[in-house]
Scaffold this motif. Structure first.
Motif, PDB file in Angstrom:
ATOM      1  N   ARG A 269     -15.390   6.290 -22.836  1.00 29.29           N
ATOM      2  CA  ARG A 269     -16.144   5.312 -23.615  1.00 29.29           C
ATOM      3  C   ARG A 269     -17.571   5.782 -23.808  1.00 29.29           C
ATOM      4  NH1 ARG A 269     -15.984  -0.725 -21.927  1.00 29.29           N
ATOM      5  NH2 ARG A 269     -16.702  -0.888 -24.062  1.00 29.29           N
ATOM      6  N   ALA A 270     -18.072   5.535 -24.972  1.00 34.96           N
ATOM      7  CA  ALA A 270     -19.490   5.771 -25.223  1.00 34.96           C
ATOM      8  C   ALA A 270     -20.014   4.569 -25.977  1.00 34.96           C
ATOM      9  CB  ALA A 270     -19.680   7.043 -26.043  1.00 34.96           C
ATOM     10  N   ASP A 271     -21.142   4.102 -25.607  1.00 33.18           N
ATOM     11  CA  ASP A 271     -21.660   2.884 -26.208  1.00 33.18           C
ATOM     12  C   ASP A 271     -23.161   3.043 -26.384  1.00 33.18           C
ATOM     13  OD1 ASP A 271     -21.533   0.246 -27.110  1.00 33.18           O
ATOM     14  OD2 ASP A 271     -20.034  -0.226 -25.584  1.00 33.18           O
ATOM     15  N   LEU A 272     -23.630   2.746 -27.558  1.00 33.58           N
ATOM     16  CA  LEU A 272     -25.068   2.837 -27.822  1.00 33.58           C
ATOM     17  C   LEU A 272     -25.492   1.557 -28.531  1.00 33.58           C
ATOM     18  CD1 LEU A 272     -27.753   4.465 -28.091  1.00 33.58           C
ATOM     19  CD2 LEU A 272     -26.896   5.212 -30.308  1.00 33.58           C
ATOM     20  N   SER A 273     -26.550   0.973 -28.062  1.00 30.22           N
ATOM     21  CA  SER A 273     -27.003  -0.264 -28.684  1.00 30.22           C
ATOM     22  C   SER A 273     -28.514  -0.254 -28.747  1.00 30.22           C
ATOM     23  CB  SER A 273     -26.518  -1.457 -27.847  1.00 30.22           C
ATOM     24  OG  SER A 273     -27.209  -2.619 -28.202  1.00 30.22           O
ATOM     25  N   HIS A 274     -29.056  -0.690 -29.868  1.00 26.11           N
ATOM     26  CA  HIS A 274     -30.487  -0.942 -29.881  1.00 26.11           C
ATOM     27  C   HIS A 274     -30.729  -2.260 -30.585  1.00 26.11           C
ATOM     28  CE1 HIS A 274     -29.541   2.384 -32.703  1.00 26.11           C
ATOM     29  NE2 HIS A 274     -30.051   1.590 -33.599  1.00 26.11           N
TER      30      HIS A 274
END
Lengths: 393, 530
Positions: free
Chosen positions: B164-169
């Motif tokens: 899993r890879a997750d990026l949030s801004h």
């Protein structure tokens, strides 16, 4: 044994280089945002610093005014021989909050009013109605005996492990908590600031308010305190399912109308909803959980998963997904069986109705609620009590 | 195992190198640490299970970490089965920095076994969480996660092999926020891969109006698109909005209205176009306090479906009488009548409840709660609950709760369906033993089932860093067409704070059920901080 589909593990050298790169990046970030080389800032005035109240604040010693800094911070010239960092009267661990050497008592004991009852919620018309806070007509009741969500130090510090290998009190026992005290226990500071915070209740370090989220497109901001950790970006050691809770509360990701155990104002579920409950508001985390641990509604058989002690029958619930009896006891703590008494349960001011008349909804049934309404925590879209299956509603 | 050791060493070496880089002068680095050893086990009929865990944490607050506002930690954890044999080493690197306007947290757990029970399970994770906030500016939050988890050790579950890879801004302000999130998860065991992008916007306003008027608006929208490796695609769009307006010409009268709309469009590769669902709610209320203890509330609600569904309309009238008769006696009565104009067939129409709370004398509170529901599908039903709580002295507390539920076709025909009596007594002296006794007796006349529960706990020591308590309890049930059940259990728990920053704790419990093997549990822990 089934064959492994995993590729070869990286060599030690590759792992070393990756880890070194990671920390180098971290240090670069530190250099870009240098910490001001000044002493700790003086705490700013805040809206909710109950400790500093000159009438009902901290009263540990008689030689300082009630609520004064000197109740906890001892000047250098005081009688004690050793001065702790930040001049506290004792080492800054959770034990400081539990200290029994206090005139007014601190937070060691179980308050008289524990567990909280429905009457211990802020009423309609008061700010943040529905929030658990012992009150008189919307005015917070001051005093240790009214901290009715605190089960006492013995419960919070319970180091026992429930069947299934989970801590009864993970917020104290788990070494992956965001802040640990000097003895390695999950620190009270993880969620509370003794000097007060802008949050109106419980001196919480991030936003946690009453229910809400009806018009939210993502996880409701009212529960930010919990989602700081219980999201994909939670602590490394956290079980994967505990990191998906924010996704289950995300109506953008799960838009079918059940994300966050939404209150849909369905007359098959309840008879009446208070003014402050809007269609689509989500269930507060604290309606089912108590982050301080559990001693069980019966006072002696604690629940796992930090389930609260506030609903009838919530004792010894350690595996509700796999044990149908526990599953029913948990759900019927709030919902009323179809052959029960309508209106006999009130949750957050909502007067509950009996469930639709189906075999599994009768009090004599033995079927697990999770069988139809979901008990799956394997993906951000799976159905469980945080995001019940619409087919089961 | 060899890989785990190598990874543990590499993590340690990398962290040490980072420390030198960070500090520049090794002699300026301050170290603290913690060592913990725990063991817990379970024995049933001669079968033993359990595990041991060793945990070492080293933390530094060096020159770049001012005061207590930043730290770099290395955690090494080793778990093994109680029967001995191999264990697994699980290192973790942790960096926390906190300044006046920012907070940065980094966590890295290098590739390592996820479980000591299976060599074929592994986990690797990296987290980053950064927030930046200044007064008057929206808070900026950046978060990223990448990880891999593989596990085939859980019986009955599919092989879990997930990346899993997750990026949030996001930017967040007081009454709203905007964010973008991208995630990629790959289940190599199932051969699936999903990429998801989510955009969201929330906002709300509550302008200050002069006079008796008020208004508030909230709204949000999001778009969530998922693409699978096999070409399937799903898209969700959500629009939600809520508005409230109120008019309060006098202190005892408040007229308000709410309008809420929620529309969800969901589309998948197999559904063709968007499928729309949702509802629109219009709610009007009048709140009136004609005289001091009386509150009258009338409301009218219409719910119009968007897409499939049915119209639901109702009107409710509610009266509440609530107040203090004297300073020590508080009474509350509530009556609710519901008129179902459309939908809601078969639901109860009348609901009464009365509650009383009296302080009999100092430290003794008596609560009673009576409720009655009429016009329900199964006739009249009522419930009575009595509760007394007392703290006659500062050292003694006593709670007793009585509860009766009655059901029937009419008020005269009501028959009891549940009796419950529960009590808790505790002696809470600041020193010396503290006994607690809890008991509960539940009888269901309809089925003839009787359940009893009693337990006693004595805190023998609870001062000076030493605690010792013993407990016994008995749970039994009989009748109701169910087999007789009985559980007897007893246990002891102790903890002691030793010299030099160490603490020792342990517990032992035994459970006995007739015709079943006894069960024994123990747990012990040693902690030392330096």
């Amino acid at each position: 044994m089934r064959p492994s589909v995993r590729g070869p593990r990286p060599s030690g050298a590759r792992a070393l280089s990756r880890a070194a790169a990671f920390f180098a990046a971290a240090l670069l970030a530190a250099a870009l945002f240098p910490t001001p080389a000044t002493p700790d800032p003086v705490p700013e005035p805040s809206r909710a610093n109950h400790h500093a109240d000159p009438v009902t604040g901290v009263r540990r010693i008689a030689t300082a005014p009630v609520g004064d800094c000197a109740q906890c911070h001892v000047p250098h010239d005081a009688e004690i021989g050793m001065v702790n960092p930040t001049e506290l009267f004792m080492e800054n661990t959770n034990q400081l909050c539990y200290t029994t050497q206090s005139l007014g008592g601190c937070h060691a004991d179980l308050p008289l009013g524990y567990p909280a009852r429905e009457a211990d919620r802020m009423p309609e018309g008061a700010p943040y109605p529905g929030y658990f806070e012992a009150n008189a007509a919307g005015q917070r009741l001051a005093g240790l005996e009214y901290r009715v969500r605190w089960p006492g130090a013995a419960t919070f510090e319970n180091a026992a492990i429930a069947p299934g290998g989970r801590y009864f009190s993970p917020h104290a026992s788990d070494p992956d908590m965001p802040r640990l005290d000097a003895t390695g226990r999950g620190s009270c500071h993880s969620c509370h600031d003794p000097h007060g915070t802008p949050n109106p209740f419980d001196q919480l370090t991030a936003t946690y308010l009453n229910g809400g989220g009806a018009a939210s497109s993502g996880p409701p901001a009212n529960f930010q305190l919990c989602f700081e950790c219980h999201s994909t970006w939670g602590p490394s050691g956290m079980d994967p399912e505990n990191r998906l809770i924010a996704d289950y509360y995300d109506p953008g990701r799960n838009p079918e109308g059940t994300a966050g155990h939404q209150i849909r104002r369905d007359p098959d579920i309840a008879l009446y909803w208070p003014v402050s409950v809007r269609t689509g508001d989500m269930l507060s985390c604290s309606d089912c959980h108590n982050p301080h641990g559990s001693r069980g509604q019966d006072g002696v058989t604690p629940n796992a998963f930090l389930l609260s002690d506030e609903r009838k029958g919530w004792s010894g619930i350690t595996d509700p997904i796999n044990d149908p009896e526990q599953s029913r006891r948990f759900c019927l703590g709030c919902h009323i069986p179809s052959d029960g008494v309508p209106g006999s349960e009130v949750v957050r001011g909502i007067i509950m109705n009996t469930l639709p008349d189906e075999d599994a909804h009768r009090s004599t049934s033995t079927e697990s609620c999770h069988k139809c309404h979901g008990g799956d925590y394997t993906s951000p879209q799976s159905y469980n009590v945080h995001h019940p299956s619409p087919a089961g509603l | 195992m060899h890989g785990a050791r190598a990874n543990g060493r590499s993590c340690l070496a990398a962290a040490a190198a980072a420390l030198v880089l960070a500090g520049g002068r090794a002699e300026a680095v301050e170290w603290s640490g913690r060592f913990m050893l725990t063991a817990n086990g379970n024995e049933v009929g001669g079968d033993h299970t359990g595990q041991t865990r060793e945990f070492l944490e080293l933390t530094t607050r060096g020159p770049v970490f001012v005061q207590n506002r930043g730290a770099l930690s290395i955690l090494l954890e080793r778990t093994a089965g109680l029967e001995g044999g191999r264990g697994v080493l699980r290192p973790l690197g942790r960096l926390d920095l906190e300044g006046g306007s920012y907070r940065l947290q980094l966590r890295h757990r290098p590739d390592q076994p996820a479980s000591y029970t299976n060599d074929d399970s592994s986990v690797r994770e990296t987290h980053m969480n950064f927030t930046f906030s200044r007064p008057g500016l929206p808070m900026l939050r950046l978060q990223s996660f990448s990880g891999r988890r593989e596990d085939e050790s859980v019986p009955g579950r599919r092989l879990l092999s997930e990346r899993r890879a997750d990026l949030s801004h996001s930017l967040e302000w007081i009454r709203g926020g905007a964010g973008y999130r991208r995630s990629h998860s790959e289940d190599t065991g199932a051969g699936t891969s999903v990429k998801t992008e989510q955009y969201r916007l929330d906002g709300g306003v509550q302008p200050s109006l002069s006079g008796p008027f008020r208004i508030a608006l909230d709204g949000g929208a999001s778009r969530d698109v998922s693409r699978r490796q096999d070409g399937r695609r799903t898209e969700n769009r959500l629009y939600s909005y809520s508005s409230q307006a109120g008019y309060a010409p006098r202190g005892n009268l408040d007229i308000s209205a709410q309008h809420a709309l929620r529309v969800a469009d969901m589309k998948s590769s197999t559904s063709g176009g968007f499928r729309r669902s949702g509802e629109q709610t219009i709610l009007g209320r009048v709140f009136w306090k004609p005289v001091a203890p009386v509150i009258v509330l009338a409301e009218r609600e219409s719910r119009l479906p968007v897409g499939d569904g049915f119209l639901f309309e109702t009107a409710r009238a509610q009266a509440i009488v609530e107040g203090n008769v004297t300073q020590a006696v508080h009474l509350r009565g509530q009556y609710l009548r519901t008129f179902y104009l459309s939908g809601g067939e078969g639901a109860p129409r009348h609901w009464w409840t009365g509650a009383g709370n009296a302080r009999l004398f100092r430290g003794v509170e008596l609560r009673t709660d009576l409720g009655l529901t009429r016009d329900g599908p199964s006739g009249d039903q009522t419930r009575e609950q009595y509760e007394i709580r007392t703290r006659p002295t500062s050292f003694v507390r006593f709670d007793a709760i009585g509860r009766i539920e009655r059901r029937g076709p009419s008020i005269e025909g009501l028959t009891p369906s549940l009796y419950l009596v529960r009590g808790e007594a505790q002696y809470v002296a600041p020193r010396g033993p503290r006994p607690t006794v809890v008991w509960e007796d539940r009888y269901t006349p309809r089925t003839g089932r009787r359940d009893r529960f009693v337990t006693a706990i004595v805190d023998l020591l609870s001062t000076g860093g030493t605690t010792l308590n013993v407990s016994v309890n008995r749970t039994s049930g009989l009748g109701g067409g169910l087999p007789k059940s009985e559980l007897l259990s007893a246990g002891v728990r102790a903890s002691m704070r030793l010299q030099g920053g160490a603490a020792l704790s342990g517990s032992y419990h035994v459970s006995h059920r007739p015709r079943q093997p006894d069960q024994r549990n123990f747990a012990a822990a040693l902690e030392w901080r330096f």
